[in-house]
Design an enzyme around this catalytic site. Structure first.
Site, mmCIF file in Angstrom:
data_model
loop_
_atom_site.group_PDB
_atom_site.id
_atom_site.type_symbol
_atom_site.label_atom_id
_atom_site.label_comp_id
_atom_site.label_asym_id
_atom_site.label_seq_id
_atom_site.Cartn_x
_atom_site.Cartn_y
_atom_site.Cartn_z
ATOM 1 N N HIS A 101 -5.306 41.604 55.266
ATOM 2 C CA HIS A 101 -5.317 42.698 54.299
ATOM 3 C C HIS A 101 -3.945 43.351 54.264
ATOM 4 O O HIS A 101 -3.053 43.020 55.034
ATOM 5 C CB HIS A 101 -6.415 43.716 54.615
ATOM 6 N N GLU B 79 -11.271 47.585 61.206
ATOM 7 C CA GLU B 79 -10.917 48.865 60.603
ATOM 8 C C GLU B 79 -11.909 49.253 59.510
ATOM 9 O O GLU B 79 -12.126 48.493 58.562
ATOM 10 C CB GLU B 79 -9.518 48.794 59.990
ATOM 11 N N TYR C 132 -4.326 56.438 48.498
ATOM 12 C CA TYR C 132 -3.776 55.798 49.693
ATOM 13 C C TYR C 132 -2.579 54.964 49.269
ATOM 14 O O TYR C 132 -2.646 54.221 48.277
ATOM 15 C CB TYR C 132 -4.852 54.933 50.351
ATOM 16 N N HIS D 107 -1.238 42.395 57.271
ATOM 17 C CA HIS D 107 -1.527 42.220 58.688
ATOM 18 C C HIS D 107 -2.949 41.699 58.902
ATOM 19 O O HIS D 107 -3.811 41.811 58.043
ATOM 20 C CB HIS D 107 -1.323 43.532 59.460
ATOM 21 N N HIS E 286 -12.169 46.128 56.911
ATOM 22 C CA HIS E 286 -11.377 44.931 57.182
ATOM 23 C C HIS E 286 -11.639 44.549 58.629
ATOM 24 O O HIS E 286 -11.159 45.219 59.549
ATOM 25 C CB HIS E 286 -9.890 45.197 56.937
ATOM 26 N N HIS F 281 8.377 49.724 59.693
ATOM 27 C CA HIS F 281 7.166 50.534 59.538
ATOM 28 C C HIS F 281 6.395 50.468 60.860
ATOM 29 O O HIS F 281 5.976 49.396 61.274
ATOM 30 C CB HIS F 281 6.317 49.965 58.391
#
Length: 444
Positions: A376, A346, A355, A340, A370, A297
């Site tokens: 998160h 963010e 989402y 991560h 975050h 990803h």
């Protein structure tokens, strides 16, 4: 020449010009723009020439932003400003409460019972830096229920990146008219005066006020010459003006505070203009998504629409990133965003749908924060579902549009954000179901 439904005289039947950062030339009446000079001794039709600069005079040519306006009256014509008492907007983020390292999430801002226009509905949720330092940003929400009438607004603190979530906005600016709807964004440069009408009667969304360098398109590097947001899809208005006298109000955001002044005419009286400092809009559905077609990803930087550069190469004062519909085809890969912790912070919003990392609780009009090094990622249900999905088959992430304001500095929530009833006190619980799956014995 033509007149649009807002009563402003337009330069042409088409209300927009295509391209990002172009040197535009547009006039709502013929033979107004001077040829070969910017400030003739006498401008055509008795107009005044006025330069609007968004960067330092000596900024490199490639980064220099300015426009010449030919208008009925100069912007200097108004009565003295006086302060407006407003405790909903924050300009100095050193005065906000201590910033917790918790993950934070909010429900949508509700529409109030009393009618409020775009300016009066603005409330600051978080931010960093300041207009004085010319670095950082403020993040506001709006939930407006009436159009601005005989009232005009500008921010001297930063350019405004407006992200509608519900309801259309008509931004009548000095340089022309932008009709903006959900799935589109608009950017109003620092200092440009405008008024907001609500064709649908109400509107809700997000605003990032960028104190730093002007938003720009990212370089594409190894991607090549095409992809992400293409310059031709950005639309700038053609010249449109009104010559109207009466009792009007001019509201300025200056030094983090609101100020008002009486003005006896509409400031939307620019008959012609040329330059590259102007409002623009962009349809997020035109974004050309890039992704992995083998494994892993990729980082969210592949979804970068606009960036505000900083003095450090590769580090931006503000990033605007979107998560649009796309195909996921990476095999043997955890396809949603992985768990991560970032050096960056963010602030996310959701325009439409769901989402893919948070299928419950994060709703359109809501927001999450975050901050730096706060862990998160997907909730327990999403993790379980993705861990057991068949990755030999492609999957379409559809019916969605999320976005992120990302900054290299801590984003500090305001007192309003930490005390509002929209704050989801139970947000942390979405990760509590992530159980210990560790196998001490390798039975493979």
């Amino acid at each position: 020449m033509s007149e649009n439904r807002h009563g402003l005289t337009l330069a042409a039947d088409s209300p927009y010009q295509s391209g990002f950062g172009n040197e535009f030339a547009t006039e709502a009446l013929p033979n107004v723009l001077p040829v070969g000079r910017n400030s003739p001794q006498r401008a055509a039709r008795g107009l005044y020439a006025e330069q609007l600069s968004g960067t330092a005079f000596t900024a490199p040519r490639a980064r220099n932003r300015r426009s010449w306006l030919y208008r009925v009256r100069p912007a200097a014509v108004h009565r003295p400003f006086e302060p407006i008492e407003n405790n909903r907007l924050v300009g100095d983020f050193s005065t906000v409460p201590k910033t917790p390292p918790d993950q934070l999430r909010w429900d949508p801002l509700p529409f109030g019972k009393e009618p409020v226009d775009f300016v009066d509905s603005l409330v600051t949720m978080a931010g960093n830096g300041s207009a004085d330092s010319m670095s950082g940003c403020a993040i506001h929400l709006y939930a407006a229920t009436q159009s601005m009438k005989d009232r005009f607004f500008y921010s001297a603190d930063g350019e405004l990146l407006i992200v509608p979530q519900e309801g259309r906005l008509t931004l009548a600016t000095e340089l022309g008219v932008l009709d903006v709807r959900p799935f589109e964004i608009a950017v109003v440069p620092r200092g440009v005066r405008f008024s907001v009408a609500l064709p649908d009667g109400s509107a809700r969304g997000y605003v990032s006020e960028n104190f730093g360098a002007l938003l720009d398109l990212p370089d594409l590097g190894p991607i090549g010459s095409n992809g992400l947001a293409n310059p031709r899809d950005f639309l700038t208005p053609v010249a449109a003006f009104e010559d109207r006298e009466g009792e009007f109000e001019l509201v300025a955001k200056f030094g983090g505070n609101l100020w008002r002044a009486d003005i006896d005419h509409s400031p939307l009286d620019v008959v012609a203009w040329h330059g590259n400092y102007a409002p623009y809009k962009y349809d997020l559905r035109h974004f050309n998504t890039i992704g992995s077609i083998s494994f892993d990803h990729p980082d969210p930087s592949i979804f970068l629409v606009l960036q505000s550069p900083s003095d450090t190469e590769g580090v931006h004062s503000l990033d605007f990133v979107i998560f649009p519909p796309r195909w996921l085809v990476a095999e043997d890969t955890f396809r949603p965003p992985w768990f991560h912790r970032n050096v960056a912070s963010e602030f996310m919003g959701l325009i439409h749908g769901a989402y893919d990392a948070k299928e419950e609780g994060f709703v359109p009009g809501g927001a999450s924060l975050h901050n730096c090094m706060s862990g998160h990622g997907p909730d327990a249900e999403t993790f379980e579902k993705a861990s057991n999905s068949d990755t030999t088959k492609p999957h379409k992430v559809d019916d969605t549009m999320a976005f992120m304001f990302e900054t290299p500095r801590v984003i500090r929530p305001t007192e309003f954000a930490l005390k509002t009833s929209q704050l989801q006190a139970e947000y942390f619980e979405c990760w509590q179901g992530l159980k210990n799956n560790f196998a001490k014995e390798n039975n493979a």
